[in-house]
Design a protein around this motif. Structure first.
Motif, short mmCIF file in Angstrom:
data_model
loop_
_atom_site.label_atom_id
_atom_site.label_comp_id
_atom_site.label_asym_id
_atom_site.label_seq_id
_atom_site.Cartn_x
_atom_site.Cartn_y
_atom_site.Cartn_z
N PHE A 46 0.86 -1.26 0.04
CA PHE A 46 0.10 0.10 0.02
C PHE A 46 0.82 1.33 0.28
O PHE A 46 1.73 1.34 0.72
CB PHE A 46 -0.94 -0.10 1.35
CG PHE A 46 -2.31 -0.99 0.91
CD1 PHE A 46 -3.39 -0.47 0.68
CD2 PHE A 46 -1.99 -2.30 0.94
CE1 PHE A 46 -4.56 -1.30 0.76
CE2 PHE A 46 -3.10 -2.99 0.76
CZ PHE A 46 -4.39 -2.74 0.64
N LYS A 47 0.32 2.38 -0.75
CA LYS A 47 1.03 3.51 -0.97
C LYS A 47 0.33 4.52 -0.17
O LYS A 47 -1.04 4.32 0.16
CB LYS A 47 1.31 4.04 -2.40
CG LYS A 47 0.17 4.21 -2.91
CD LYS A 47 0.22 4.68 -4.46
CE LYS A 47 -1.02 4.63 -5.48
NZ LYS A 47 -0.46 4.60 -6.72
N THR A 48 0.61 5.60 0.50
CA THR A 48 0.01 6.49 1.43
C THR A 48 -0.01 7.93 0.72
O THR A 48 1.02 8.28 0.29
CB THR A 48 0.81 6.69 2.75
OG1 THR A 48 1.34 5.44 3.46
CG2 THR A 48 0.31 7.63 3.65
N LEU A 49 -1.00 8.21 0.49
CA LEU A 49 -1.51 9.35 -0.19
C LEU A 49 -2.06 10.54 0.78
O LEU A 49 -3.01 10.20 1.48
CB LEU A 49 -2.62 9.17 -1.52
CG LEU A 49 -1.90 8.20 -2.35
CD1 LEU A 49 -2.99 7.78 -3.41
CD2 LEU A 49 -0.64 8.31 -3.05
N VAL A 50 -1.74 11.80 0.46
CA VAL A 50 -2.25 12.88 1.52
C VAL A 50 -3.22 13.73 0.39
O VAL A 50 -2.69 14.19 -0.61
CB VAL A 50 -1.18 13.65 2.22
CG1 VAL A 50 -1.97 14.41 3.05
CG2 VAL A 50 -0.31 12.70 2.82
N LEU A 51 -4.31 13.95 0.83
CA LEU A 51 -5.35 14.80 0.23
C LEU A 51 -5.82 15.84 0.82
O LEU A 51 -5.88 15.91 2.13
CB LEU A 51 -6.40 13.62 -0.47
CG LEU A 51 -6.04 12.65 -1.36
CD1 LEU A 51 -5.77 11.37 -0.47
CD2 LEU A 51 -7.24 12.56 -2.30
N ARG A 52 -6.40 16.94 0.05
CA ARG A 52 -7.11 17.96 0.65
C ARG A 52 -8.52 18.08 0.42
O ARG A 52 -8.68 18.02 -0.90
CB ARG A 52 -6.06 19.36 0.47
CG ARG A 52 -6.83 20.52 1.07
CD ARG A 52 -6.07 21.79 0.78
NE ARG A 52 -5.02 21.65 1.62
CZ ARG A 52 -3.73 21.82 1.17
NH1 ARG A 52 -3.44 21.85 -0.22
NH2 ARG A 52 -2.65 21.80 1.95
N MET A 85 -5.09 15.93 -4.48
CA MET A 85 -3.98 15.38 -4.10
C MET A 85 -3.27 16.76 -3.66
O MET A 85 -3.30 17.89 -4.18
CB MET A 85 -3.28 14.64 -5.08
CG MET A 85 -3.72 13.16 -5.37
SD MET A 85 -3.48 12.05 -4.09
CE MET A 85 -1.60 12.04 -4.08
N ILE A 86 -2.47 16.69 -2.40
CA ILE A 86 -1.66 17.87 -2.20
C ILE A 86 -0.40 17.71 -3.10
O ILE A 86 -0.04 16.95 -3.66
CB ILE A 86 -1.12 17.82 -0.64
CG1 ILE A 86 -0.27 16.60 -0.45
CG2 ILE A 86 -2.33 17.92 0.27
CD1 ILE A 86 0.63 16.61 0.97
N HIS A 87 0.23 19.02 -3.36
CA HIS A 87 1.45 18.97 -3.84
C HIS A 87 2.41 18.40 -3.14
O HIS A 87 2.70 18.70 -1.89
CB HIS A 87 1.86 20.59 -4.21
CG HIS A 87 2.76 20.48 -5.27
ND1 HIS A 87 4.29 20.60 -5.12
CD2 HIS A 87 2.49 21.02 -6.85
CE1 HIS A 87 4.68 20.65 -6.23
NE2 HIS A 87 3.82 20.97 -7.26
N VAL A 88 3.35 17.94 -4.03
CA VAL A 88 4.42 16.89 -3.49
C VAL A 88 5.45 17.74 -2.60
O VAL A 88 6.04 17.48 -1.62
CB VAL A 88 5.37 16.27 -4.61
CG1 VAL A 88 6.05 17.09 -5.51
CG2 VAL A 88 6.14 15.27 -3.83
#
Length: 156
Positions: A46-52, A85-88
């Motif tokens: 699993f990958k971990t993604l951060v969103l707004r 998605m938040i910006h990297v």
């Protein structure tokens, strides 16, 4: 292998995990590369993604590495109408992690976290140990309970 903060946290909580190390490639920071290097099923990695979200702010989604987050589903489960998605560049500031090494455990702040429901199909899943080149294998239910996450349908 270095002992990372997420590893220390799991150890302190008495949660069993196995740490694995792999050779990461700066030109390919994808989770599919990590899964292949470790000989793991990409469906259980699993990958971990951060969103707004437009209403509730930041939240985290953990999805299989070969999958793509469905922004509408992610928005709905998190109580938002829209999500992106938040910006990297924001990742280290908000989480303390860099791209390719973002763990759902031990972020700077606790964010609402959602784990794709397919995690329940596996006895163990792999998530980032908090640095590039290291993954941890642990029970998805133990992860959900420890970080206060919820399962949901998150993938296209």
């Amino acid at each position: 292998m270095i002992t990372t903060n997420p590893m220390r946290m799991l150890t302190a909580a008495g949660i069993a995990f196995d740490a694995m190390e792999y050779a990461y490639d700066e030109s390919d920071l994808s989770g599919t590369h990590a899964a292949a290097e470790l000989g793991l099923d990409p469906d259980s990695t699993f990958k971990t993604l951060v969103l707004r979200g437009d209403k509730n702010g930041l939240f985290v989604c953990c999805i299989p590495v070969a999958g793509e987050v469905d922004l509408k589903k992610a928005a709905a489960i998190s109580g938002n109408k829209k999500a992106e998605m938040i910006h990297v560049k924001e990742l280290p500031v908000l989480t303390g992690y860099i791209r390719g090494g973002c763990s759902p455990i031990g972020m700077k702040k606790t964010f609402p976290t959602y784990i794709d429901e397919t995690a329940q199909l596996f006895e163990t899943i792999a998530v980032s140990a908090g640095v590039r080149g290291q993954m941890m294998l642990l029970s998805p239910d133990a992860l959900v309970e420890y970080i206060g996450a919820r399962y949901g349908d998150l993938v296209r």
